[in-house]
Each structure stands twice: as C-alpha cells, then as structure tokens.
Scaffold this motif. Structure first.
Motif, PDB file in Angstrom:
ATOM      1  N   LEU A 432      49.055   4.871  58.464  1.00 52.03           N
ATOM      2  CA  LEU A 432      49.889   5.979  58.933  1.00 52.03           C
ATOM      3  C   LEU A 432      49.031   7.183  59.305  1.00 52.03           C
ATOM      4  O   LEU A 432      49.279   7.854  60.294  1.00 52.03           O
ATOM      5  N   ASN A 433      47.987   7.435  58.503  1.00 51.51           N
ATOM      6  CA  ASN A 433      47.041   8.506  58.838  1.00 51.51           C
ATOM      7  C   ASN A 433      46.481   8.297  60.234  1.00 51.51           C
ATOM      8  O   ASN A 433      46.366   9.222  61.033  1.00 51.51           O
ATOM      9  N   ARG A 435      47.683   7.053  62.692  1.00 50.52           N
ATOM     10  CA  ARG A 435      48.612   7.384  63.774  1.00 50.52           C
ATOM     11  C   ARG A 435      48.954   8.866  63.772  1.00 50.52           C
ATOM     12  O   ARG A 435      49.889   9.298  64.433  1.00 50.52           O
ATOM     13  N   GLY A 436      48.223   9.661  62.953  1.00 46.78           N
ATOM     14  CA  GLY A 436      48.391  11.107  63.002  1.00 46.78           C
ATOM     15  C   GLY A 436      49.335  11.673  61.965  1.00 46.78           C
ATOM     16  O   GLY A 436      49.688  12.846  62.000  1.00 46.78           O
ATOM     17  N   ILE A 437      49.763  10.846  61.011  1.00 52.46           N
ATOM     18  CA  ILE A 437      50.713  11.313  60.002  1.00 52.46           C
ATOM     19  C   ILE A 437      49.941  11.705  58.744  1.00 52.46           C
ATOM     20  O   ILE A 437      49.109  10.934  58.261  1.00 52.46           O
ATOM     21  N   SER A 438      50.196  12.906  58.239  1.00 59.19           N
ATOM     22  CA  SER A 438      49.425  13.389  57.088  1.00 59.19           C
ATOM     23  C   SER A 438      49.741  12.539  55.858  1.00 59.19           C
ATOM     24  O   SER A 438      50.777  11.872  55.795  1.00 59.19           O
ATOM     25  N   THR A 439      48.848  12.590  54.895  1.00 57.70           N
ATOM     26  CA  THR A 439      49.003  11.748  53.715  1.00 57.70           C
ATOM     27  C   THR A 439      50.296  12.063  52.971  1.00 57.70           C
ATOM     28  O   THR A 439      51.007  11.166  52.528  1.00 57.70           O
ATOM     29  N   ASP A 441      53.079  13.283  54.172  1.00 55.88           N
ATOM     30  CA  ASP A 441      54.212  12.713  54.907  1.00 55.88           C
ATOM     31  C   ASP A 441      54.219  11.194  54.809  1.00 55.88           C
ATOM     32  O   ASP A 441      55.278  10.564  54.753  1.00 55.88           O
TER      33      ASP A 441
ATOM     34  N   ASP B  75      44.089  11.447  59.756  1.00 57.05           N
ATOM     35  CA  ASP B  75      45.179  11.910  60.618  1.00 57.05           C
ATOM     36  C   ASP B  75      44.714  12.975  61.602  1.00 57.05           C
ATOM     37  O   ASP B  75      45.224  13.075  62.717  1.00 57.05           O
ATOM     38  N   SER B  78      43.068  11.195  64.396  1.00 58.55           N
ATOM     39  CA  SER B  78      44.094  10.585  65.231  1.00 58.55           C
ATOM     40  C   SER B  78      44.649  11.606  66.214  1.00 58.55           C
ATOM     41  O   SER B  78      44.780  11.344  67.404  1.00 58.55           O
TER      42      SER B  78
END
Lengths: 479, 248, 398
Positions: A432-433, A435-439, A441, B75, B78
């Motif tokens: 998920l990280n 793909r740009g999602i913070s830990t 979240d 992230d 990314s």
C-alpha cells in the motif's frame, strides 16, 4: 512491523471526552434498599415496579461477584458510586424545543442532532444521559402505525401490561450478578413495541451518554417484536474522559414472536481510559434475545472500540422452530483495554440456525478474548451453527484469545467452528505504501478490510461511523 | 534528461550483502531491461528502489529527479512517481480494489496539489483504464488481489500503473507465470502508457517479454553487480547462449 | 473419603507419602465447577476404591496372550502391573521423584499418585537403544474389585536419538480397575520420539492418563492416542515446546460406546519461536456415551513465527450421545499462524443412500462411512501389527 510504527498506531485519542456542564440531581451515594426505593420513588413508579426492584435487590445481595472472566480489575466499591444522576429538568419537556440547550448541544457535538428536521432521514432517536431519557424523536410518526418508542420509565407508567409481561422474561434478575444489580437500580432506557405485522418504517436508535462523575449507568432496554413484525435498532455510546473507572451495567432484552425479526446494532465507544490505562468505562452488559416464535430471527451486530473493559455476550435463545440467531462482532482493543466478549447461541427448537462472525483486533498492551457458547439441546433436531472467529494482532505486547464452548446433545446437529490468528503483514503495508498510501492509512485500510464482513451488517450511517472509529482508534497523531 | 541515477549502490539483508555496487542511469523516454540468472539481485534492486525496509543500504546513492530518495518512506517515493509492479502482488482481504486505488490516486493528487477526484469521475477513469488491460470491471469491486489468478494479479498491477501514471515504472518479473495472451495484454498496456516523459525498468528472466516491450538498453545483473550492458541485441544473444558466456 | 482411608489402612507408612494423601483430601475430587472437569463426570464410584496388596497372579491367560505377542526379536516389552514393574529392561534406573512431578497440574489425582510413589523409575534412551520395539503394557492383575493403581515413569531421550514407544493400557481381569498414571518425557536436542497410546479394554477400565512432554531444540514428537473403549478415560497431554524448530504432532481417535465417558485435554505451550504443532482429533460417539475434547494452544510472547493448528471432528451416531468440545487459543505473539476448527455432525444421508443403492445394507454403509472417518488417523501409524489389531478392535465397535 517496526516498533515505532506500532507505537504510532497504538497512540490514540478519544474525541468524545468532554463534559457537559449542567445541573445534576443525585441519589445519595451508595447502595441499599433505600437507594432502590429512592430511585423508584423519584420516578414515581407503580407498586409492581418497586416490588420487582426489591426482589432483584434482595437476590443480588446473596450473590457473589463472578470470577471466570479473563479480565482483571480491582474490586468495584459499589458503595462509592451514585446510582441515580439526572440532568435537572423542571418538568419533562413537551417538545424537543424545550430541551436544555446544553444537553442539545452535547448531542449535537456527538453528531446526534435532536431536532427532528435535522435528523438523518429515517432514524428516530431516544437520547439517554446518565440516568434518564432526555428526548425521543419521531414518536408521533411512529405512533401512527402503532409502534411504541419511548423511554422505559414512560412505558412503566403508560404500558404496565406490556412491562409486566415482558420485563425480565428474557433476562430474569436471577441470571447473573450484574443483571440482578441492574434490575434493582436501573434508571432508564428505551422501550420498543412493534405490533403484529408492522415493519418499522425507520431505524430506531438510542444514544447513551454518561456525563456525571462517580456515577454508574444502569439502563434497561426492552424490545418486543410481535408476530410478523420487523425492527432495526441502533445503539451508540460515549462518555467523558475521567480518571476514575465508571460502571455501566445495562440489560437489553429482545423478544421476537412468530415470524418476527429484530436487528440490533451497537457502535460502542465508551471512554476507553488513557494511554496508561487510567480511567475508562467498565462495560458489563447483559444482552439477550429470545426467538420465542417459529421462524423468528434475531441478529446482533456490534462494533466495540471503547471501554476500559468490555465484558458481554449478546446471545440468542432459539426456542421457536426454524428460528435464526446471528452475531457479528468487531472488538478492537488498544493501550490497556480488555475485552472478553462473544455470544451464546442456545438451540432449543427444531431446524434452528445460528451464525457467528467474530473479528478481534488487539493492539498496545490490550487483551482481547472471544468467548462463545454454541449449545444444541436434545430436542433441537436439525440445528446448524457456523462460527468464524478471527484475531488480528498488532505488536507483541497484546494478547488474543479464543474460548469457544461447543455442547452438542443431538446427533443431527451440524456445528462448525473455525478460527484464525494473523497479523498485519509488512508486505501488505509495503504494497500500500508503494501505491502512495501512508502507513497509518494503510493500517486503517487493512483493519477495515479485515472487519468488513461485520461492518457490512450495519445500517449505512452506522457503517460509516464504525469505519471511522476503527481507523481513529488506531490512529497515531490526532487528525 | 536523467530521471534516475544509481551510484555504487550496496545493500544487504540480515547482514548478507546482496547488491555489491550497482551503477545505472535511466533517462526520460527510455526502457531499460535488467536480466540475470536466479539470485542475481534483480528483485532486491527493485525492492530497494521502492524502499522496502528489510534491506539495508550500506553505500551509494539513488537520485530520482535529482533528489536522493534513500531516506524517503515508500509512500513518499510512490508519490514522487516511482511505481513498482510486484512480482508477487499481495492479497489484502476485505479492501476493495476500487477503494484502494481511489485512495492511492487521491494521495498522489494531494501530493501534487491537485483536487481530489470524485467517486463518479474516478469510476469512469478506472473503467477506461481497466479496458486498456482487458480487465473485467467486476474485479474492481473485489478485494485487492484476493483470489485472483496469477495473470489477473499481474494485470491488476498494470491497471494500477495506468491509473497512477508514474514517471518511473519498475516491472519486477511481470512476465513470470503469464501465458502468451496475458503477456501481450500486459505489454500493450505498457506500450500505451509509454511516452517521452516517463521511463521503464523491466526486470525479466527471459527474452520473451522483450519481443513485446522493446528495450533501449539491456543490462545483465550477476552477483549483485551489472556485469554487462548493451542494446536489445544483447537480450537475443543471451537467449541463444545463456548467461554462462558472460559470467565466465 | 473412603479411598484415602483405604490407602492409609493398606499401605505401611514407609512406602506412603502421608502428606500427599492429606493434600489430596484437602484439594478434593474435581467437580463440575472445576473448569477443566466441567463436562467430565466421574462415572464410577471412586471413593470406594482401594489399593490391592495381594500378590500378582502371573498365570493369567490374558497376560499370556500379551507375552506371546511381544516375544519376537527386537521386542522389548515392559509389564507394569498393579502399578509395579514386573520385568527388567535395559536403560532402567531409579530417579528422584521431584523432577518428574513438577510439571503436572496439582489436583486430586496428582497427590493421589504421588502418595504411593516415593521413588519412580526412569529410563534413558540413547543412540544404542534405537531400532527396537519398546512396548509398555500397563494393566491390572488383581482379584479385588474397585482397585486403584498409581503408575509413574520418567523418560529421557538423549540427543540425536530416534525412538518409538507403544503404550498399552488394559485390564487383564474382569474386575473394576482405576489406573492413575503419570508419564514424563524429556526430548533432548534433535531427538525424535514417536508414541502410540492404545487405551482399550472392555473389562471395566477407568483410566486417568497424564503425559507431559518437554521438547528441546530441533526435536520432533509424533504422538497418537487411541481411546477405544473403557468406562472412563481422561487423557491430559501437555507439550512444552522449550526449544526452536520443534515439531509436535498430536493425533487422537476416541470412540465412545455404552455409557462411557471419554475425555481428551490437550495443552501445547509454545515457549520458544519457530516451532510447529498440530492437534488432530476425531471422535465417534455412540449409544449414551459422552465425548469431551479440550485442546489448547498457548503461544508465549517470545514464540514468534509459531505455526499451530488444531482440529477436532466428531460424529454422533445416536440420539443419546453427546459431545462437548472447546478448542482454545491463547496468543501473545503477533507473528504467528494459528488456526483451529471443530465440527460436530452426523453421517450424511446422501452418502448412506448412495452406498445403499449399490446394494450395501444400512448397517454396512454406516460402518463403511465411519471407517472412512477414522482411517485418516489410523493411516498415520506405521507399525502394521498395531494397525491390524486396532482395525479389528474398531470393526468390533462400529
């Protein structure tokens, strides 16, 4: 997961911890027969109610506190709490406009506006603060189809026949220590009666709020669904942040007649105590539904994120043939919270079916136990149960436990129990990280995904609230 | 113009050094293929570029758009535009593909200071992109990768790439486990997304994929080092002769 | 309690631990309020039992059958009759009692056992003991009714040693007999132990069996327990995984008939990381029998990367049979894979119907299906003599 990360995730803040400054009226501190009489008198109850209370009180005096639970807490000094605290109201408001603005403001802050026009379409609310019901909305509209939705105090006055018939019929005062205590000192709660063949046109909801300090809240809820009726009922709970532990010992009774269905949903967010485990609510609740008639159905859904200690087992007694019991639960514990929760499915009638889906999430230094009983009695031919019981651990300072009791006394029964334990994998977070999602979240997302099967059972508005609650309860920084 | 510059990159896992000093420069508009036998460090390189914590970088630097990214969280990398198509995409039960992708895209948009995308608009966008990789839209409402076949997982990776539009996409053995039709679909997806502003690093074991995604450069990774670089002809030569002739 | 008085009367003080006897009296018999005995009624008149002081009659014909069975080359049988060792085998030494007893739950039966065992026998097995068939025949030969035997043994399996034991619990007489047994096993590093436990006897056997197993690094345990017949059977099996990379497989089959009670209480403690355990138990409950299964997996905080599985499946073949099952997990480490499952069901009518349409009688169909249900477990045993014997036993029962 790295330690800092776990620490971050498990640092949470409670957003409903404010205190409403209103004048309160108390019963003298402590518990004896006079307290019971005081409460009954204060509420101007008929003689039969006082008798009910005193019988329960005398029985309770003979009982010992149970010891089998997997939760630890110092002995509660039951003489050191107030059994009755009520916002001072000169006379019961005749319309919602007459409600004390402070109280109205409290419920607005909690996102529960009491003005009917502002309410989310289709939800009627009974708001209970400390010991009394302060407002019930949409009463008139419901009355048009014969539905009674009011505070239990009002029902005791207005519908003594129903109260006499049903109060204590599912949870007798002899049932357990806290049920006996509740029966003696309960102050208010909600009452619902759905007449034959009526499908309740809106969601009914009670919002419980403990406000006063050193006060126990003992509310009593009774829901009766007559033949062929349907009702969906929601319950929400919050309390201010206080250093002391407050006791909440409610009793909820559901009674489903032939072909009736009751859906009971709870989003429980009592104050869980601070990060060191100081304060918080002791939530010791007896909830039980009786599927009395054939083809009846009772479904419990709960999302539990609050309370210092949660100790409850919403249960179904499947007496009617072909009756159905369901239990969907998410219990999240963080910091020093403890939860010992689950359900009991008692199969008495033929071809009765039950389904249990329990999802535990433990973080911080918390302990989270599922305890359940599936019992198939001798005469329950053709009974079926399916239980799915999962635990998710975040960090290595918490515990997750499963204690399923299965008792089968009928050879045609099919009972299945499955349980798994897992953690939030580093790989999933990294994915998920990436793909740009913070830990933070990412954890919220994974936890919500894990709990999805249960959350989907909630009515829409509650589902959204529950999802936020799960994320917030594990949140690192205050958003 | 230089997009990625890797300089003498060394990394280890649990104390064992896997990368022994990698040097690589990738410019916008280019496709680089990295080939090499099993255990040569190809996937490690991909993971280190994306910021996987298990790997410890002991030496060297990685400049992406002239910024050292080694100190950045996965992230953040990314959102700067680095995308890794995983060799083994992770299954995340209960989290719908749609919700996941929209959250990811909005994080990217927030980072770039753009308006977040409305659900309706997003739905349209993602359907369009799903069509690109010939993915049945019903997969969008399913949980991320859960119960997907190998080929479906890989297509899902390319779909995510198409939605996030990275400037540097690293495809880690995206061809492994794919049949020829799936391979062609994946390659078409990549070729459609390719433009003068982005770049691709294609990690593969076999030359097969390179028939569809034609690289500008081919590098051979062995024992944690790039031991030979060339044009696409090098891949053909490897196909024909194997790795032994370079290694020995 | 009569039992305690009987023991005091029949044994001289120099072989009796009086304080333990007092302690037993103080702790008292388990009752339904004791969580671990909640579903397990003592369905025999325990308080009337006594210790036999009569001489062993070694001319018993049933015993002879056993002696014959274990007379092949490489067979090393040990006969434990009335709580006493009858013959001598290699590797035998006496040991301090304290060590053996520390691990067990200190309940009534524990003190009862300890009261008559001042010293216990200990066996040490090393590489030189490998490739032999060790059988332990634990039984009774007394001519008294209501008679109790306390047996206690300790085993050490040395480093790198691979060994297999067969345990037989039986009764050579027609008299009512209670066995109260405590066995402990220490597996040193890299040791491999296989234990087959056969508990069978139609002759009034009441059995309380305690097995404690301590596993060191890289050791492997493969334990199978078959509780096939007996009025009352209670197995307490505890495995402490005190090393890394251990493997503990626990298999069990229980068949309840008549009014019998059969109870398996299993506890696996994962105290160290990287180990694997699996509990696999199946039960058939017939007539008015009652089955109890309580399997527990406890994963300590430091036992990361533990894999622990547990499965309990039951079939009830009669309207009066009962099963009480409780598969528990207690987990304090996050990087673990644990799962458990329990089912209770009955023979599927459609399967029965299918077999019957092929001309197989209802009874035969039932027996075929039940055999299929238990075969999964029987297949795990390699000793073919044992399997044949077990097969016959099971055929007779179902």
């Amino acid at each position: 997961m790295s330690n800092e990360l776990i620490e971050q995730i498990t640092k949470s803040d409670y957003k409903y911890g404010f205190v409403t400054n209103i004048e309160q009226e108390y019963a003298p501190k402590g518990l004896n027969e006079d307290t019971v009489r005081f409460i009954s008198e204060k509420k101007n109850e008929p003689a039969y109610m006082l008798e009910f209370r005193l019988k329960a009180f005398r029985f309770w005096q003979q009982m010992k506190h149970p010891e089998w639970q997997k939760v630890n807490f110092p002995e509660i000094d039951l003489q050191d709490i107030y059994y009755y605290a009520a916002p001072k109201i000169k006379s019961k408001p005749k319309s919602l406009e007459e409600i004390d603005p402070e109280i109205r403001d409290t419920y607005n802050k909690l996102g529960i506006p009491l003005e009917e026009q502002k309410l989310l379409a289709g939800i009627a609310v009974d708001a209970v603060m400390d010991s009394i019901s302060v407002a019930t909305t949409f009463k008139d509209k419901l009355a048009e189809v014969g539905i009674i939705f009011c505070s239990i105090s009002e029902a005791i006055q207005e519908y003594p026949q129903l109260i006499k018939q049903y109060l204590g019929s599912v949870v007798p005062y002899t049932d357990n220590y806290y049920a006996a205590l509740n029966s003696a000192v309960f102050s208010d709660g909600s009452f619902v009666y759905i007449p034959k063949g009526v499908g309740c046109p809106m969601e009914l909801s009670t919002y419980f709020r403990i406000n006063a300090a050193q006060t126990g809240q003992f509310e009593r809820t009774l829901i009766i669904a007559d033949e062929g009726s349907y009702v969906s009922y929601l319950e929400g709970c919050t309390a201010p942040m206080r250093d002391e532990n407050q006791l909440h010992a409610a009793v909820v009774e559901l009674y489903a007649h032939k072909n009736a269905e009751i859906k009971y949903s709870t989003v429980q967010n009592w104050y869980p105590g601070d990060k060191e485990g100081k304060g918080g609510i002791y939530n010791f609740v007896t909830k039980r539904g009786l599927c009395a008639g054939d083809n009846s159905k009772i479904s419990w859904t709960q999302v539990e994120t609050g309370s210092a200690i949660t100790w409850k087992y919403p249960s179904c007694v499947l007496k009617g043939n072909n009756s159905i019991g369901e239990f969907y639960s998410v219990a999240l514990t963080n910091n020093y919270q403890q939860a010992d929760t689950g359900t009991k499915m008692i199969h008495l009638g033929e071809n009765t079916r039950s389904r249990i889906v329990s999802k535990g999430i433990s973080a911080g230094h918390s302990d989270n136990s599922y305890r359940g009983l599936v019992k198939v009695a001798r005469k329950a031919t053709g009974a079926r149960n399916y239980t799915q019981c999962d635990s998710l651990l975040i960090g290595d300072t918490c515990g997750a436990h499963t204690f399923p009791y299965i008792e089968v006394e009928n050879q045609t029964a099919v009972v299945e129990h499955e349980a798994t334990t897992s953690k939030i994998s580093d790989d999933a977070i990294f994915y998920l990280n990436q793909r740009g999602i913070s830990t933070e979240d990412a954890v919220g997302m994974i936890v919500n995904g894990y709990a999805r099967e249960v959350i989907m059972q909630l009515p829409m508005e509650f589902a959204v609230e529950a999802q936020k609650l799960l994320a917030i309860s594990l949140e690192g920084s205050v958003g | 113009m230089s997009l990625l510059k890797i300089n003498n990159l060394k990394a280890n896992i649990n104390g064992t050094e896997i990368l022994h000093g990698i040097n690589l420069e990738v410019n916008k508009g280019e496709i680089h293929a990295i080939m090499g036998p099993n255990g040569s460090g190809k996937s490690t390189l991909a993971s280190v570029l994306a910021g996987k914590k298990e790997f410890e970088v002991t030496e060297g630097s990685v400049l992406f758009r002239n910024q050292n990214v080694l100190e950045l969280e996965p992230d953040e990398r990314s959102k700067m535009g680095i995308f890794l198509a995983f060799q083994y995409p992770v299954e995340i039960p209960g989290v719908s593909n749609m919700n996941f992708l929209r959250t990811a895209l909005n994080e990217h948009k927030k980072y770039r200071g753009e308006e977040i995308i409305e659900p309706g608009t997003f739905l349209k966008l993602v359907r369009e992109k799903a069509n690109l990789v010939k993915m049945d839209p019903k997969f969008l409402s399913r949980a991320v990768n859960e119960g997907f076949s190998g080929g479906e997982k890989k297509r899902n990776e390319i779909l995510q790439m198409a939605v996030l539009e990275p400037t540097l996409a690293i495809l880690d053995e995206t061809d492994s486990g794919l049949d020829i039709d799936a391979l062609r679909i994946v390659a078409e997806g990549v070729n459609t997304l390719r433009n003068s502003e982005n770049a691709f690093i294609v990690i593969t074991h076999y030359q097969r994929l390179l028939n569809y995604i034609v690289p500008d450069f081919v590098h051979v990774l062995h024992n944690g080092k790039i031991i030979k670089s060339g044009t696409k002809d090098l891949a053909l030569e490897l196909e024909e002769k194997g790795y032994d002739w370079i290694i020995n | 309690m009569n039992l305690i008085e009987n023991i005091k009367k029949s044994l001289s003080e120099n072989i009796l631990n009086l304080s333990d006897l007092e302690q037993a009296l103080k702790v008292g018999l388990p009752n339904p309020k004791t969580e671990s005995w909640k579903y397990t009624p003592l369905n025999f008149p325990i308080s009337n039992y006594e210790i036999s002081t009569k001489e062993i009659n070694s001319q018993n014909i049933e015993l002879f059958k056993y002696v014959e069975r274990f007379s092949k080359e490489n067979d090393i049988p040990l006969y434990l009759l009335n709580g006493e060792i009858l013959n001598v085998i290699p590797n035998l030494t006496k040991t301090n009692i304290e060590k053996q007893y520390n691990y067990f739950i200190k309940d009534f039966f524990y003190y009862l056992n300890q009261s008559t065992n001042k010293e216990i026998y200990s066996f040490v097995f090393d590489k030189s003991s490998e490739n032999k068939n060790y059988s332990f025949i634990v039984g009774a030969l007394a001519e008294d009714d209501n008679f109790l035997a306390n047996t206690s043994l300790s085993f050490v399996i040395k480093k790198d040693t691979e060994i297999e034991f067969d345990f037989y619990f039986t009764n050579f007489t027609k008299k009512s007999f209670l066995q109260n047994n405590y066995f402990s096993f220490k597996l040193e590093e890299n040791a491999k132990l296989k234990i087959n436990i056969l508990e069978d006897d139609p002759n009034q056997l009441n059995l309380i069996n305690n097995f404690y197993l301590d596993l060191s690094d890289n050791s492997q345990l493969n334990l199978s327990v078959f509780a096939i017949d007996g009025i009352f059977t209670r197995n307490n099996i505890q495995v402490d995984i005190n090393g890394q990379n251990c493997d503990a497989l626990l298999n069990g089959l229980y068949i309840g008939t008549k009014k019998n009670v059969v109870d398996n209480h299993i506890l696996v403690n994962h105290n160290k990381p990287n180990s694997h355990s699996n509990q696999f138990f199946k039960g058939i409950l017939e007539d008015k029998s009652r089955g109890i299964f309580n399997g527990k997996v406890h994963v300590k905080k430091d036992a990361q990367k533990t894999n622990a599985y547990q499965s309990n499946k039951n079939i009830l073949t009669s309207a009066d049979a009962q099963i009480f099952t409780k598969p528990e997990l207690e987990i304090y480490a996050d990087d673990v894979k644990c799962s458990h499952g329990a089912t209770s069901g009955f023979l599927q009518e459609n399967e029965m119907f299918y077999l019957m349409t092929r001309g197989i009688s209802r009874e035969q169909s039932k027996s075929l299906l039940l055999k299929a249900f238990v075969n999964e477990l029987i297949q795990k045993i390699e000793n073919s003599n044992y399997v044949d014997w077990l097969d016959k036993k099971i055929d007779n029962l179902i």
